[in-house]
Design an enzyme around this catalytic site. Structure first.
Site, PDB file in Angstrom:
ATOM      1  N   SER A  14      48.286 -37.857   1.790  1.00 35.95           N
ATOM      2  CA  SER A  14      48.440 -37.434   3.195  1.00 35.95           C
ATOM      3  C   SER A  14      48.519 -38.602   4.162  1.00 35.95           C
ATOM      4  CB  SER A  14      47.287 -36.520   3.643  1.00 35.95           C
ATOM      5  OG  SER A  14      47.165 -35.448   2.786  1.00 35.95           O
ATOM      6  N   GLY A  16      51.315 -39.740   5.293  1.00 38.82           N
ATOM      7  CA  GLY A  16      52.537 -39.658   6.086  1.00 38.82           C
ATOM      8  C   GLY A  16      53.648 -40.516   5.516  1.00 38.82           C
ATOM      9  N   ASP A  71      58.217 -32.299   2.651  1.00 35.97           N
ATOM     10  CA  ASP A  71      58.704 -33.579   3.181  1.00 35.97           C
ATOM     11  C   ASP A  71      60.218 -33.558   3.401  1.00 35.97           C
ATOM     12  OD1 ASP A  71      56.596 -35.300   3.779  1.00 35.97           O
ATOM     13  OD2 ASP A  71      56.267 -35.746   1.656  1.00 35.97           O
ATOM     14  N   ASP A 147      47.320 -42.875  -9.847  1.00 37.32           N
ATOM     15  CA  ASP A 147      47.252 -41.578 -10.540  1.00 37.32           C
ATOM     16  C   ASP A 147      47.930 -41.710 -11.895  1.00 37.32           C
ATOM     17  OD1 ASP A 147      46.319 -40.600  -8.167  1.00 37.32           O
ATOM     18  OD2 ASP A 147      48.152 -39.520  -7.613  1.00 37.32           O
ATOM     19  N   CYS A 382      61.809 -13.261   8.678  1.00 37.48           N
ATOM     20  CA  CYS A 382      61.636 -12.814   7.293  1.00 37.48           C
ATOM     21  C   CYS A 382      60.574 -11.723   7.208  1.00 37.48           C
ATOM     22  CB  CYS A 382      61.353 -14.008   6.381  1.00 37.48           C
ATOM     23  SG  CYS A 382      61.894 -13.702   4.690  1.00 37.48           S
ATOM     24  N   GLN A 386      60.478  -7.808   8.692  1.00 35.27           N
ATOM     25  CA  GLN A 386      60.089  -6.618   7.919  1.00 35.27           C
ATOM     26  C   GLN A 386      58.949  -5.884   8.630  1.00 35.27           C
ATOM     27  OE1 GLN A 386      59.438  -8.196   3.943  1.00 35.27           O
ATOM     28  NE2 GLN A 386      61.607  -8.698   3.667  1.00 35.27           N
ATOM     29  N   HIS A 508      65.538 -17.667   7.595  1.00 35.26           N
ATOM     30  CA  HIS A 508      64.589 -18.656   8.141  1.00 35.26           C
ATOM     31  C   HIS A 508      65.315 -19.676   9.013  1.00 35.26           C
ATOM     32  CE1 HIS A 508      61.038 -17.560   5.710  1.00 35.26           C
ATOM     33  NE2 HIS A 508      61.946 -17.158   4.830  1.00 35.26           N
ATOM     34  N   GLU A 510      64.128 -21.635  11.095  1.00 36.93           N
ATOM     35  CA  GLU A 510      63.332 -22.864  11.310  1.00 36.93           C
ATOM     36  C   GLU A 510      63.796 -24.025  10.428  1.00 36.93           C
ATOM     37  OE1 GLU A 510      62.270 -20.083   9.864  1.00 36.93           O
ATOM     38  OE2 GLU A 510      60.763 -20.428   8.296  1.00 36.93           O
TER      39      GLU A 510
END
Ligand code: GLN
Length: 533
Positions: A14, A16, A71, A147, A382, A386, A508, A510
């Site tokens: 996290s 960024g 991302d 990792d 979406c 509905q 969608h 967006e």
């Protein structure tokens, strides 16, 4: 020849990295280069489509119908460049390719191994971005250096840079320089150790991007340069932004990060033209027309990442009208016991985003009713569409117990039902109706006015849809079906002509909004909310 930039992350997740990668891509683009982006995720899911938003945040859908990491949303929003299936690979997708080939005898009797077969497959995935129309490819490696699961990816980028040479490949390591309160000091040790791990696997970063809450001094820069083998000017500071993530490119440009990248890659440093981006930042940071408050009613509301693209698109809608959008995040389940009027009072618009499963649906239906009855601007997306159909069926058409068969298989009025093609779909992964589809808008409708077009293309991700058996009942009761698939078989948009601004869509929008090109539905919705305020 396409040049490559590899972005890794150190110390914590996290950080960024995606925003850093997207910001660098924008700067290179604004210096005249054609950039493509890609994310490699070290988890075993073939794609994030099967993961809960609690695990992974939003699933971003590309135009070509891939369910991908969020991302990629940043990549598209910063660069305006559409991502594709080739923009997101996971350990799961890489392994399944290799295993499928092995089952077909494609390895001619060889032992199939992580090195070279998995690493070769990863390199091929990276090089799938290469082409005469791509100057620079940016590949972000998910996860954190150290990792176990990211090792094959790191080995693959090490090999690839060896093959293409230093002038054609660049390592950027994004790391954390934490501020320790008790010592009143920034600490460089975690970053040194993270670079140490990279070195043991043969990667020496060319550029270090340091995420920090406080400004770094020259001493920190020198120390990091010294211990990480980077030149001091290639230690870039990336402080937390003041107002918006869209300020990151400006901060990186102020330190000439893009210039160093181009010099390292032996590319000409053309001028940087950020005029449109700067104008956008002015509307975003100092809007001329005050503020509107919009309620987002959802099921994963406590999780910021679950509706990432929705929140960004609302911000873009605000940019379009130079108004700040304040979001009131409302947990839909809470509207089921409490009074919706209380929780929604004072908002100038109500938005219901997409979702899956029964929990919170009745709260969303209550929110639709509130917006419909009070004339509050409403945008349903979406599952939001509905819910709008369920509410209208029950409370206007008089169809008691109307529902989606997703939530009640035995509803007397299945106004939302499983799509025909979905009845045959096998399994859960990648089987929804996915990606960009054309849609035809009714002449004279609000939708057509908002889009200023009669033919549009929007991205989808759903299994259920409006049941055509109820078209007539809806139209007679005053709901206009204003967006249809070109063959007329699927209802993609509905609206209420008697309401000041009430639109719901099965797709969608967006996913197609960017700060430089706000989506018309979001711009129109925010404008209607402003008029309401
Ligand atoms: N659950 C609904 C469907 O599958 C809505 C999906 C969504 O909102 N993305 O059709």
């Amino acid at each position: 020849m396409t040049k490559h930039i590899f972005i890794t992350g150190g110390v914590v997740s996290s950080l960024g990295k995606g925003l850093t990668a997207a910001s660098l891509a924008l700067l290179l683009q604004k210096r005249g280069y054609r950039v493509r982006m890609q994310k490699l995720d070290p988890y075993l899911n073939v794609d994030p489509g099967t993961m809960s938003p609690y695990q992974h945040g939003e699933v971003y859908v590309t135009a070509d119908g891939a369910e991908t990491d969020l991302d990629l949303g940043h990549y598209e929003r910063f660069t305006g460049q559409a991502c594709t299936r080739a923009s997101n690979y996971t350990t799961g997708s890489i392994y399944s390719q290799v295993i499928q080939r092995e089952r077909k005898g494609g390895y001619l009797g060889k032992t199939v191994q992580v090195i070279p077969h998995i690493t070769d497959e990863i390199k091929a995935a990276i090089r799938s971005l290469d082409g005469p129309d791509v100057d620079i490819a940016i590949t972000e490696i998910g996860g954190t250096v150290g990792d176990i699961e990211s090792l094959p990816f790191l080995e693959a980028i090490r090999q690839l840079r060896q093959e293409i040479g230093r002038d054609n490949g660049l390592f950027v390591h994004v790391t954390l320089v934490p501020f320790i309160k008790a010592a009143d000091e920034l600490k460089t040790k975690p970053s040194q150790q993270s670079v140490g791990i990279l070195r043991t696997i043969g990667i020496v970063p060319d550029i270090l991007v340091c995420r920090c809450e406080r400004p770094m001094g020259d001493d920190h820069r020198r120390k990091l340069a010294m211990f990480c083998n980077v030149e001091p000017e290639l230690v870039i500071e990336e402080q937390d932004v003041k107002h918006s993530i869209y300020e990151v490119p400006r901060d990186l440009a102020a330190q000439d990060m893009d210039v160093y990248v181009l010099e390292r890659l032996r590319l000409h440093v053309n001028c940087l033209d950020m005029a449109d981006w700067e104008a956008m930042l002015r509307d975003l940071i100092e809007p001329a027309n005050g503020e509107v408050e919009i309620a987002v009613v959802g099921k994963y509301i406590e999780l910021r990442d679950a509706y990432k693209s929705i929140y960004e698109a609302l911000t873009h809608g605000g940019i379009a009208g130079s108004v700040r959008v304040k979001v009131r995040r409302i947990e839909s389940e809470a509207l089921e016991s409490g009074s919706p009027a209380e929780q929604l009072s004072g908002v100038s618009g109500v938005l219901i985003p997409g979702g899956f499963g029964l929990r919170g649906v009745e709260g969303k239906v209550a929110a639709v009713r509130y917006a419909r009855e009070r004339g509050t601007p409403f945008l349903g997306i979406c599952l939001g569409m509905q819910c709008a159909a369920i509410e209208f069926a029950r409370n206007v058409c008089g169809l008691d117990g109307a529902n989606s068969t997703e939530f009640d298989e035995r509803t007397p009025h299945p106004v939302i039902a499983l799509m025909e093609e979905q009845k045959r779909a096998a399994g859960m992964g990648g089987t929804m109706r996915l990606g960009a589809k054309p849609c035809v808008l009714a002449e004279g409708s609000l939708a057509a006015r908002v889009y200023r077009a009669l033919e549009i293309s929007e991205r989808h991700r759903h299994r259920y849809e409006f049941n055509n058996a109820y078209r007539q009942a809806f139209e007679q009761a005053g709901m206009a079906l204003t967006g249809l698939s070109p063959d007329g078989s699927l209802v993609e948009m509905i609206e209420l002509p008697s309401h000041p601004w009430f639109i719901a869509c099965q797709f969608h929008p967006e996913f197609q909004s960017t700060p430089l090109s706000p989506h018309p539905l979001f711009a129109g919705f925010v404008q209607a909310a402003r008029a309401r305020r």
